[in-house]
Design an enzyme around this catalytic site. Structure first.
Site, mmCIF file in Angstrom:
data_model
loop_
_atom_site.group_PDB
_atom_site.id
_atom_site.type_symbol
_atom_site.label_atom_id
_atom_site.label_comp_id
_atom_site.label_asym_id
_atom_site.label_seq_id
_atom_site.Cartn_x
_atom_site.Cartn_y
_atom_site.Cartn_z
ATOM 1 N N ASN A 130 -4.819 -7.928 -4.482
ATOM 2 C CA ASN A 130 -4.694 -8.948 -2.651
ATOM 3 C C ASN A 130 -3.496 -9.425 -2.445
ATOM 4 O O ASN A 130 -3.964 -10.794 -2.140
ATOM 5 C CB ASN A 130 -5.370 -9.773 -2.556
ATOM 6 C CG ASN A 130 -7.521 -8.657 -2.956
ATOM 7 O OD1 ASN A 130 -7.607 -7.790 -1.773
ATOM 8 N ND2 ASN A 130 -7.101 -8.601 -4.852
ATOM 9 N N SER A 131 -2.237 -9.163 -2.557
ATOM 10 C CA SER A 131 -0.885 -10.087 -2.603
ATOM 11 C C SER A 131 -1.410 -10.736 -1.122
ATOM 12 O O SER A 131 0.152 -11.577 -1.553
ATOM 13 C CB SER A 131 0.301 -8.976 -3.543
ATOM 14 O OG SER A 131 0.279 -8.155 -1.994
ATOM 15 N N LYS A 132 -1.534 -9.999 -0.298
ATOM 16 C CA LYS A 132 -1.300 -11.019 1.140
ATOM 17 C C LYS A 132 -2.332 -12.029 1.748
ATOM 18 O O LYS A 132 -2.306 -12.132 2.807
ATOM 19 C CB LYS A 132 -1.022 -9.750 2.087
ATOM 20 C CG LYS A 132 0.146 -8.897 1.889
ATOM 21 C CD LYS A 132 0.467 -7.999 2.749
ATOM 22 C CE LYS A 132 2.399 -7.428 2.433
ATOM 23 N NZ LYS A 132 2.767 -5.995 3.816
ATOM 24 N N ASN A 133 -2.573 -11.814 0.905
ATOM 25 C CA ASN A 133 -4.019 -12.660 0.798
ATOM 26 C C ASN A 133 -3.432 -14.138 0.369
ATOM 27 O O ASN A 133 -2.638 -15.081 -0.363
ATOM 28 C CB ASN A 133 -5.292 -12.773 -0.474
ATOM 29 C CG ASN A 133 -6.630 -13.354 -0.173
ATOM 30 O OD1 ASN A 133 -6.265 -14.716 0.304
ATOM 31 N ND2 ASN A 133 -7.041 -13.665 -1.256
#
Length: 328
Positions: free
Chosen positions: A110-113
């Site tokens: 979930n790197s765009k969290n």
């Protein structure tokens, strides 16, 4: 839901766990007549019902910490769960290196969290600067323009350090992909913010040469043109008076391909009272689709050519034409 960070096991419902027997779950209240109720899974509803119970009771215990972990696995973007988890971690004085490992695992999926960045690193301080920089490199290997990772990397550099190899890292990224606008942005950030390089004025000469080399390699690439312009921020006179700027425009125009950015730079120079050479004027006229330009004012003529060669922004170039300063 991705439970790769957990050991595979059959989930035991919260209501069947002895350690939660004293808790009365708090159901979500959507009002008496919800218009479009969300079809939550039973697992999600039960977990969040128990979370609301411990949250309202402000219970900062090991079991509450474990519960936030389960809730995050179900929805890693839940701000309230993350914030409460941080309060629990502080209260229990938990080893934050373990928490960092947990966050790293969540981030990989979930790197765009928004919720996963900075907090643990801020707590652990300079000792993990290199680890955080390496971690963002891993993210960029999958998504070179991940805004969240770039924002975090810049924060790490400014707050925790690690500037020593950052310009070389920008070189590496641009060598791999000269069109990587995020890498160009990072390069400008390093040149203007690094305490090791001396600032923009010290770095300008070598960086102008770097940008021009990139422009000549791929004149259709807008990033090095923007970068070149940015190197003269708040110093328009230096932009106008540096012969290399007009020269690279001339070189690109003489090549007669992908000339929009070169024409735009010429227009910017003219807008600041640059006196173009006859050679530059001839090169501009030579790329015009109209063999008989009607504009006597050279800057207006550049705008007219841009309307033809860059029709998608024709309205913009018409506006620029109306805002050209009077010639000396």
């Amino acid at each position: 839901m991705n439970r790769g960070v957990e050991e595979e096991r059959a989930r035991i419902p919260m209501s069947q766990r002895p350690e939660w027997a004293d808790i009365r779950p708090v159901p979500q209240y959507d009002g008496p007549n919800p218009v479009v109720p969300i079809a939550y899974t039973d697992e999600f509803s039960e977990t969040m019902d128990y979370f609301r119970a411990v949250y309202l009771a402000d219970e900062r215990s090991p079991r509450a910490l474990q519960l936030t972990k389960e809730a995050i696995f179900l929805n890693s973007g839940n701000y309230t769960v993350w914030q409460f988890r941080r309060l629990i971690l502080d209260a229990l004085n938990v080893d934050l290196h373990e928490e960092l490992h947990f966050v790293d695992q969540i981030t990989k999926d979930n790197s765009k969290n928004y919720q996963i960045w900075r907090w643990v690193a801020e707590k652990l301080g300079t000792q993990i600067a290199s680890k955080e920089l390496e971690f963002t490199r891993e993210i960029f290997s999958q998504d070179a323009k991940n805004y969240h990772a770039w924002s975090h990397r810049q924060w790490v550099l400014q707050a925790l350090g690690g500037w020593e190899n950052e310009l070389a890292y920008c070189d590496e990224l641009l060598e791999d992909d000269i069109f990587n606008n995020s890498a160009w942005n990072q390069r400008y950030f390093v040149v203007t913010r690094s305490p090791l390089l001396g600032g923009l004025e010290v770095m300008r000469d070598s960086e102008v040469a770097f940008a021009i080399k990139a422009i000549l390699a791929k004149p259709e690439n807008e990033s090095p043109w923007r970068y070149l312009h940015g190197l003269y921020k708040n110093d328009v006179n230096s932009l106008v008076n540096d012969p290399r700027v007009a020269s690279v425009c001339l070189d690109v125009l003489l090549d007669k391909r992908d000339c929009v950015h070169a024409l735009n730079m010429v227009l910017d120079l003219l807008s600041h009272h640059h006196q173009p050479s006859n050679e530059l004027k001839d090169a501009v006229d030579a790329v015009s689709p109209d063999p008989k330009p009607s504009d006597s004012n050279f800057a207006e003529r550049v705008c007219s050519i841009l309307q033809l060669v860059d029709p998608i922004r024709a309205s913009y170039w018409r506006w620029r034409k109306t805002s050209i300063p009077a010639q000396d």
